[in-house]
Motif scaffolding. Sequence first.
Motif, mmCIF file in Angstrom:
data_model
loop_
_atom_site.group_PDB
_atom_site.id
_atom_site.type_symbol
_atom_site.label_atom_id
_atom_site.label_comp_id
_atom_site.label_asym_id
_atom_site.label_seq_id
_atom_site.Cartn_x
_atom_site.Cartn_y
_atom_site.Cartn_z
ATOM 1 N N VAL A 48 0.848 -1.195 0.000
ATOM 2 C CA VAL A 48 0.000 0.000 0.000
ATOM 3 C C VAL A 48 0.881 1.242 0.000
ATOM 4 O O VAL A 48 1.884 1.306 0.722
ATOM 5 C CB VAL A 48 -0.929 0.026 1.238
ATOM 6 C CG1 VAL A 48 -1.800 1.279 1.236
ATOM 7 C CG2 VAL A 48 -1.793 -1.232 1.277
ATOM 8 N N MET A 49 0.514 2.228 -0.789
ATOM 9 C CA MET A 49 1.238 3.503 -0.803
ATOM 10 C C MET A 49 0.226 4.647 -0.766
ATOM 11 O O MET A 49 -0.814 4.590 -1.410
ATOM 12 C CB MET A 49 2.112 3.631 -2.049
ATOM 13 C CG MET A 49 2.929 4.938 -2.097
ATOM 14 S SD MET A 49 3.875 5.147 -3.629
ATOM 15 C CE MET A 49 5.060 3.808 -3.493
ATOM 16 N N ASN A 50 0.566 5.675 0.008
ATOM 17 C CA ASN A 50 -0.308 6.845 0.054
ATOM 18 C C ASN A 50 0.225 7.941 -0.857
ATOM 19 O O ASN A 50 1.405 7.983 -1.207
ATOM 20 C CB ASN A 50 -0.431 7.384 1.480
ATOM 21 C CG ASN A 50 0.676 8.356 1.816
ATOM 22 O OD1 ASN A 50 1.846 7.978 1.858
ATOM 23 N ND2 ASN A 50 0.321 9.611 2.063
ATOM 24 N N ILE A 51 -0.658 8.814 -1.257
ATOM 25 C CA ILE A 51 -0.306 10.019 -2.008
ATOM 26 C C ILE A 51 -0.812 11.212 -1.209
ATOM 27 O O ILE A 51 -2.015 11.347 -0.972
ATOM 28 C CB ILE A 51 -0.939 10.032 -3.412
ATOM 29 C CG1 ILE A 51 -0.361 8.906 -4.266
ATOM 30 C CG2 ILE A 51 -0.720 11.387 -4.088
ATOM 31 C CD1 ILE A 51 1.101 9.071 -4.620
ATOM 32 N N THR A 52 0.099 12.070 -0.762
ATOM 33 C CA THR A 52 -0.298 13.276 -0.039
ATOM 34 C C THR A 52 -0.632 14.347 -1.057
ATOM 35 O O THR A 52 0.258 14.961 -1.659
ATOM 36 C CB THR A 52 0.830 13.758 0.896
ATOM 37 O OG1 THR A 52 1.121 12.730 1.843
ATOM 38 C CG2 THR A 52 0.417 15.015 1.632
ATOM 39 N N ASP A 53 -1.916 14.548 -1.275
ATOM 40 C CA ASP A 53 -2.373 15.554 -2.241
ATOM 41 C C ASP A 53 -3.081 16.717 -1.562
ATOM 42 O O ASP A 53 -3.657 17.567 -2.241
ATOM 43 C CB ASP A 53 -3.276 14.915 -3.293
ATOM 44 C CG ASP A 53 -4.468 14.187 -2.701
ATOM 45 O OD1 ASP A 53 -4.555 14.099 -1.455
ATOM 46 O OD2 ASP A 53 -5.314 13.698 -3.473
ATOM 47 N N VAL A 54 -3.036 16.763 -0.233
ATOM 48 C CA VAL A 54 -3.560 17.900 0.531
ATOM 49 C C VAL A 54 -2.436 18.346 1.459
ATOM 50 O O VAL A 54 -2.116 17.660 2.431
ATOM 51 C CB VAL A 54 -4.806 17.505 1.348
ATOM 52 C CG1 VAL A 54 -5.309 18.704 2.149
ATOM 53 C CG2 VAL A 54 -5.908 16.983 0.433
ATOM 54 N N ASP A 55 -1.831 19.477 1.147
ATOM 55 C CA ASP A 55 -0.649 19.888 1.904
ATOM 56 C C ASP A 55 -0.371 21.363 1.637
ATOM 57 O O ASP A 55 -0.712 21.894 0.565
ATOM 58 C CB ASP A 55 0.558 19.042 1.487
ATOM 59 C CG ASP A 55 1.789 19.333 2.316
ATOM 60 O OD1 ASP A 55 1.896 18.790 3.424
ATOM 61 O OD2 ASP A 55 2.634 20.115 1.846
ATOM 62 N N ASP A 56 0.275 22.024 2.612
ATOM 63 C CA ASP A 56 0.603 23.444 2.468
ATOM 64 C C ASP A 56 1.454 23.707 1.231
ATOM 65 O O ASP A 56 1.267 24.712 0.537
ATOM 66 C CB ASP A 56 1.358 23.937 3.708
ATOM 67 C CG ASP A 56 0.468 24.021 4.935
ATOM 68 O OD1 ASP A 56 -0.761 24.028 4.761
ATOM 69 O OD2 ASP A 56 0.999 24.057 6.058
ATOM 70 N N LYS A 57 2.412 22.818 0.939
ATOM 71 C CA LYS A 57 3.295 23.043 -0.198
ATOM 72 C C LYS A 57 2.531 23.005 -1.513
ATOM 73 O O LYS A 57 2.814 23.779 -2.438
ATOM 74 C CB LYS A 57 4.406 21.990 -0.198
ATOM 75 C CG LYS A 57 5.351 22.080 0.991
ATOM 76 C CD LYS A 57 6.389 20.969 0.941
ATOM 77 C CE LYS A 57 7.310 21.038 2.151
ATOM 78 N NZ LYS A 57 8.308 19.943 2.160
ATOM 79 N N ILE A 58 1.571 22.094 -1.609
ATOM 80 C CA ILE A 58 0.767 22.008 -2.828
ATOM 81 C C ILE A 58 -0.076 23.265 -2.986
ATOM 82 O O ILE A 58 -0.211 23.818 -4.086
ATOM 83 C CB ILE A 58 -0.130 20.758 -2.790
ATOM 84 C CG1 ILE A 58 0.718 19.492 -2.628
ATOM 85 C CG2 ILE A 58 -0.980 20.664 -4.048
ATOM 86 C CD1 ILE A 58 -0.084 18.229 -2.433
#
Length: 717
Positions: A48-58
Amino acid sequence: MAWYVCGPTVYDSSHLGHARTYVSLDILRRVSLRLHRDGVSSPRPLYVMNITDVDDKIIRRSMEIVSDGDEADPIALARFYEREFWQDLECLHVLPPDVVCRVSEHVEETIVPYIEKIMEGGMAYIIPENEMRQSPSGDGNEGRNVEGSVYFDVRAFECITEGKTRYGKLAPDVVASDFFSWTDNGANVNNHIDGLDENQSDITNDGENLGERDNSLQILRQKRDPRDFCLWKYRPRNPHPSSSSPPEPLSVSYPSPWGTGRPGWHVECSAMIERLSRDFETTHEFRIHAGGVDLKFPHHANEIAQAEAFGVANGGFGGASASAGACDDQSKSESESQAKRWKEWIPHWVHTGHLYVKGRKMSKSLKNFVTIREVLGVSKTSNGEPTTENSRDDDKKDNSSNGKNTDGTNNITHENAWTSPADDFRLWCLGLSGSYRGPATYSKERMEEASVIREKWVRFLIEGQESLDRWRFSTVLDFDNADSKYVNGNVSFSGKGSTKLWGHKELKLFQTATQCSINCQKAVLGQCSNSINGSGKGSFDLDGTTFVKELTFLAETGLAYIQQVKMNRINTDNPQTTPPPPPPEEPLRFVLETMRSQIDLVGFSPLTVHAGISGDNSLNLHSTSATAKNTNYSKKERALLDEIVAFRSAVRSSAIGGLRKKDGIAAVKEILGLCDEMRDYVFPSLGVEILDGKVGDDGRSGGGEWRYCSPRNGNKK
């Protein structure tokens, strides 16, 4: 078994630091899959791998590139770089995960309820918006109707768990002692922020963005404990007119009992793992958690604390009370307390080391990073060196064709068996960069070293397969040989031109391959006596250095064997003498299969694994017409090469004889020059290398051999 890997925060192109992590983990994963296929583990491991698509940098990046008057769309930006990330992994021949978790798709149904459960257990509290102070009641339930950011309460967690666990399990001692320094007046808060290294550059332990420094300091001073970290970031969609903060983009603004906002970075993985644990509870249990070493603390340490707090609040982890009053509850007998065993959330953690360039950690903040695509050949500067962040500023806002064709496929530089940057990088990760757990230094010279080693592997696979095919065709498929005839409609062979008897050389070759296979298996299973981990202590861990050394030795041994056979078949005294029969094919075939099996195990691409193999390399006397056509074409191709080499050898032999007789010296020299030109320039440009035989005392050449090589160009004289 299931294992969870922290994926990227998709706001820019991935660099080689990411590549080393995911290639190294891919090697470990492939070993586990092989063990499953061999019946050691069942069912198949779940990756399993997550994708961080909600973040300050984005969010910040999306606001930088948005046109005036338009609202930023961080999710759209994240999708672009997520797609690029998957394409990069495919080019690196990294297996795709079995399950992908996007944070944006788990906020409302997974993460918010997860935070609520921790609050119900009395291990989280709210810092109300605009008040920036904790409620005096301190029971964790005071802010049910109050809008604000939610923080994990470390002191309450340690109190409620009654000493069965502790916070900061993965924190190194030196970091813990400095990171958690605290005074009542908050004097050390500024020191804490200024002292953060680049591994936590943009966030604090609470997950707050340090770009808004004043607000971060204000929150830090209002936390109950310096170790507390953010679970939910309150972000109003319409900030107060006096606020300097821009409106929160709609695509990353989510409802919650504490007001609109988004989850803190640390809570995302814990919540999604909890959700997946329920989804796959009948078949898999999460036993491994992996990621870069920069995530070890505070990110992974906070994940553990949250998961244990959730388990306590849910009545698990030894059955600790889920109420805040558990600190004073002495009703349980001491024997009962001792009998209850604390359940570890995830027992095994794998952390990959940092990647350094010229003594400094590869980092986007330092602008010393090299993207995956640059190494794979997507874009290079005029001098051929990989571009870095400094040379990419001008085209950041237009990435529509960044390494991709219009159909979305990769536009990667052409690769072949001889030239494969992706496989060179994998070999470097495996055997030349040290332990995957430790730091590594990237340089062009180290990659060239990996390329030289892999080219030796490829040369053996190609020459070995070519030799094997020659021996098989010369002894079995030579239908024009007078020794072959039809008997009752079947092909029969006299066998005069072949042998199946193994000699000393064949036995030695077989034993070398067998021992190599044993040593390689020990290396990937961590059973080598000299296996070391990143700390330098003996351990049971992947030993990629030994693995690469063993395969290189096998390739060298195989090449030496092939060359010896060739030399035995070149009669240097009398070219008219019939050469001895080729050796039995079985030993060499066994070695080639061993070599291909081992490099396939650790994930090299088919370019390397199947080097030398084409659709016509299998012996099939009952092939279909299509297969027969391909085989005949290949035989003609081989025959053409053989005849050209033979012609050149004959011309060279005659010229040398004439030169020694001083007959037509000028003409003879010109002929020799043409022969040398064909050897040195013409054939190498076609990927063929010619090896001249020894010239005898009578002036006649002992023949010649040819082999495939990496196509190369040269300037003719």
